[in-house]
Design an enzyme around this catalytic site. Sequence first.
Site, short mmCIF file in Angstrom:
data_model
loop_
_atom_site.label_atom_id
_atom_site.label_comp_id
_atom_site.label_asym_id
_atom_site.label_seq_id
_atom_site.Cartn_x
_atom_site.Cartn_y
_atom_site.Cartn_z
N GLY A 116 0.92 -1.23 -0.22
CA GLY A 116 0.03 -0.05 0.00
C GLY A 116 0.81 1.16 -0.04
CG ASP B 135 5.59 -4.86 6.14
OD1 ASP B 135 5.01 -3.94 5.65
OD2 ASP B 135 4.80 -5.83 6.54
CG ASN C 107 2.91 3.92 5.97
OD1 ASN C 107 1.83 4.73 5.47
ND2 ASN C 107 2.89 2.63 5.46
CE1 TYR D 113 -6.47 2.43 11.14
CE2 TYR D 113 -8.32 4.14 10.49
CZ TYR D 113 -7.00 3.34 10.28
OH TYR D 113 -6.30 3.88 9.13
CB THR E 172 -3.90 -0.01 0.39
OG1 THR E 172 -4.73 0.17 1.78
CG2 THR E 172 -3.29 1.52 0.24
#
Length: 257
Positions: free
Chosen positions: A20, A40, A86, A151, A186
């Site tokens: 993404g 990641d 990110n 979130y 994404t």
Amino acid sequence: MSGEAVGEQPVVIVTGAGSGIGRATALLFAERGHRVVAVDIDARGLADLGAEVVPVIGDVSTAAVNEAAVAVALERFGRVDALVLNAGIGGTPPLSAEGAVERADRILGVNVRGPIHGLRAALPALGASRGSVVFTASVAGLRGDTGNWAYNASKGALINLVRAFALDYAAQGIRINALAPGLTRTAITANVHRDPEFLAALERRIPLGRFAEPREQAEAIWFLTSPAAGYITGTTLVVDGGIDADLGILPLPHTPS
Ligand code: NAD
């Protein structure tokens, strides 16, 4: 800082670089001459990012992976100029669901504790380079969504964290900002794209009428870290196709013209 600066190419660390927005950012910075350390939890997405990109595999909610990313950047390239924090996850359950609080802990761990660890690990290197930081927040940090409380809380926290951290580190010349993406095509939004009716309904609510492409978010991150943004710190750049501009009340069928 350990290690000698190798060449003049600037160095960026990008978390969540396997997919993404993070992946698009790693590729854009590499294309434009940066050396890239790509972090990641999922090794698969890091496999084909190219020779200029050094992978670091691990969970950003831990101190260890953030420290490892900075250590790799310093050992390989001798500096850190930009830090793009990110990596993020969604998946908020109803508050009454079994395990809801534990899931919220995980969301806050990745989305908030992760960037705190990331910034902490990179501070000496960023001070040395007078570098710049971008936290990927969200329009979901500007307001609430139905069914998205954990979130929403995590992204709202990031928007205020950049204000506080920007103040703490301005004297060292470190700029710290947030990006607030709107709906972007994404893996996080892949379920929407599998449902054409839901997708069309959502797109009707976006003033520009479409989802963003990950590269459009990467361009905004590029801008925030660039010398063109040299006087910008402690703020959030909203890149949402106009979603946040709309109060969501009008027009009603009887709205007078
Ligand atoms: P994505 O799922 O495509 O990419 C997220 C990446 O982060 C994945 O590669 C994933 O493996 C990685 N990741 C997840 N947890 C991790 C962990 N604990 N440690 C290390 N890596 C981890 O999603 P995306 O849309 O590119 O999301 C990037 C950021 O943008 C996230 O912070 C997300 O909340 C935010 N965002 C996305 C949208 C959107 O519509 N796509 C909108 C607003 C904000």
